[in-house]
Design an enzyme around this catalytic site. Sequence first.
Site, short mmCIF file in Angstrom:
data_model
loop_
_atom_site.label_atom_id
_atom_site.label_comp_id
_atom_site.label_asym_id
_atom_site.label_seq_id
_atom_site.Cartn_x
_atom_site.Cartn_y
_atom_site.Cartn_z
N SER A 664 -15.34 -9.29 -15.47
CA SER A 664 -13.96 -9.52 -15.90
C SER A 664 -13.04 -8.37 -15.56
CB SER A 664 -13.92 -9.78 -17.41
OG SER A 664 -14.31 -8.62 -18.13
N LYS A 707 -9.18 -9.75 -26.08
CA LYS A 707 -8.68 -8.73 -25.16
C LYS A 707 -7.17 -8.54 -25.32
CE LYS A 707 -12.36 -9.38 -21.76
NZ LYS A 707 -12.73 -9.88 -20.42
#
Length: 817
Positions: A664, A707
Amino acid sequence: MAIRPLEASKLYKHTDPSIFKFETTAELQIGDGLVIGQPRAVAALRFGSSIQQAGYNIFAMGPTGMGKRSFILEHFRQRAESEPVPSDWVYVHNFEQPHRPTAIELPPGKGAQFQKDMQELVEEIRTSLVAAFESDEYRTRRQVIEQELNEYQEKALEEIQQQARENNFALIRTPGGLVFAPTRDGEVLSPEEVQNLSEEERKTLETTLQSLQQALQKVMQQMPRAQRQVRQRLKEFNREIINFAVGGIVDEMRSRYSEFPKVVSYLDAVREDVIENAFEFFLSDEESQDGGAGGLMAVLAARARGNQQSALERYKVNLLIDHRDSQGAPVIEEDNPTYQNLTGRVEHTAQMGALVTNFTLIKPGALHRANGGYLILDVRKVLSHPYAWEALKRSLQSSQIQVESIGQMLSLISTISLEPEPIPLKVKIALYGDRDIYYLLSALDPEFPELFKVQADFEEEMDRSEKNQEAYAHVIARIVRDNKLLPLHRDAVARVLEYSSRRVSDAEKLSTGIEEIADLLRESHFWAEEAGREVVTVQDVEKAINEKIFRADRLRERVFETILRGTFLIDTQGEKVGQVNGLSVIQLGGFAFARPSRITARVRLGKGEVINIEREVELSGPIHSKGVLILSGFLGARYARERPLTLSASLVFEQSYGGVDGDSASSAELYALLSAIAGVPIRQSLAVTGSINQHGEVQAIGGVNEKIEGFFDICRARGLTGDQGVLIPEANTKHLMLRQDVIDAAAAGRFHIYPVSHVDQGIELLTGIPAGEADAEGNYPPDTINGMVQRELMRLVEKQKEHSQQNGRETGQEESV
């Protein structure tokens, strides 16, 4: 290519409470079942429980908390209600082979009746025998037989006495036995008188005495044979009396169980054993149990038969499985599936310093109790207990239950023990556990696919359609009822559904993890009671969610504290070359949070290699290393198709002291690398997440909500400026279910979430400079990011050529010298 931030309405998908046609869950008609959104698993369970073929047992797989166990239990119970009650099973003594108790199958409820009948039979036999042997008729007939022996003995001795008298001798009884003494005129001669006889008279006496002694000895030798004949006659007489006393009682019971051949055979064996051991019935229970002489004799007699059970215990019936009160087929869940708890055990008792056992100490296992019905097991627990898995497979393969100790199974002991007759097995077994266990067993145990042919795969999520939301509300009402909780207002139900979507990180899905939803409902009930409310409101649900997070986020607070105090370096303002804020997720138990990470890149002249520093020190996982190789492929394909890539670059997660895995951060690493090559600074007010492919497309990642919220919390603590935000993959837009404070900041323009689908979009946002598009010859405009990168790479190529030429001239000069 300007990318606009997402509108606040795209950051969260609300559930409209007006779709519910109720005010509180108390108004709902509650159906059966706690499982929704599982059509595949439901179909598999119905198929597996209906098909009556060998090997079609069920393995329900899926994560913990999906409601697998409760659904299987409820499904089996519903089926079992309409199915016949299975047979009773009893163990009885095997008179021919005492170490191999006999198993007898009887109709439901008949086992307890048989046990009771045998108890009454033993009492009736005892009473009948006592009456028979204490009767006047028995005593008279016994006296007659014994009198015949006495008469025979007296007659034989009378003949000897007559012969002795005729020869002037008398037969005298002494403490030492029978002796002959000489007489005269009917009087026994004294020793002095015998000595005064002439030698010829003494010789005559000795000859006569010897003849009489031989005759007496012959008679005495015939006495034991006569006694044996009498004893045999007494034994036959006793058998006749016993048979007469017992036969009618046993025959009456035999007629009641005539339809059961094994019971009839057993009763015939009981009759024969009673005839042979009738004396044991004259020992009272107290004598058999205490230390009296009778009890000792009974124990010794039992030992003589090869075991140490009490005298009459062998006539007992061990009721192993009793279904007299059962309704339908049994449904058994064994929460401690050890070897013995599955297949049964033989217990022992201490007698005279030794451990002994008998058939009455055979105890059933879960397979016995579930025989004829259903058994539910946690596969992880089965596998964690030694030999339990092998015992389960062996029972299914042989279709019978063998009760034996682990020592017997492994042939570790050679002492005599019980070997109970196996019981036929017909059961439907459902295992439940994680998918990993299912796939491991399928790959490593060749017998597993043959025994568990039906897989019921439970989904973690379901579509968030209006129909499914209404069904979810009914499940919530069922949980409320079963746990005796306060009813929920429909606004609270809507909040629970939104929480369910957040748990699966998808605004278009709902979690099927019923256990986690049930926990939220229990905690909401608690806070509603604390507030003195009679209905759970949306405020109570929100309170439960926040309190649950507060209990778990100690480490998150410590991590954020290190950032805010400057220990862990993260910039949220300004610009830096070759530096970008990446985002990673930390999962601790059931709580996940994001931690911003500084990612830096440095470049220099080299051989076209991108060094992953984490990989070099073995802190990089394989997926992260793959991501770095992918961005290397992107660089080569875009900028160095027809020329060598002459740079050497290094990438690192700064202040990372643990392992790094996942791809990611690959887009963030590429942005840092492009910035370092072009010498263009990146806005530190933005954070980046997303993986890339070799074509530069930004791909979806996990944990997008955590996030965004993680970077938002840092920015808010330092002060929101309106320039801060997060770049996410456009494909993750449908997964957004953000906190309300993040949504409010986005609506006010103080924080931004940018959906990005390509690297060029991301680099424009981060640098404020257009990415640029290549012309027909593959060249980019010089005032664009791609043009700057291309120009710098060409400069490095020229620099490499200069070095090569200079090295060549130096080498030539050395050769000429």
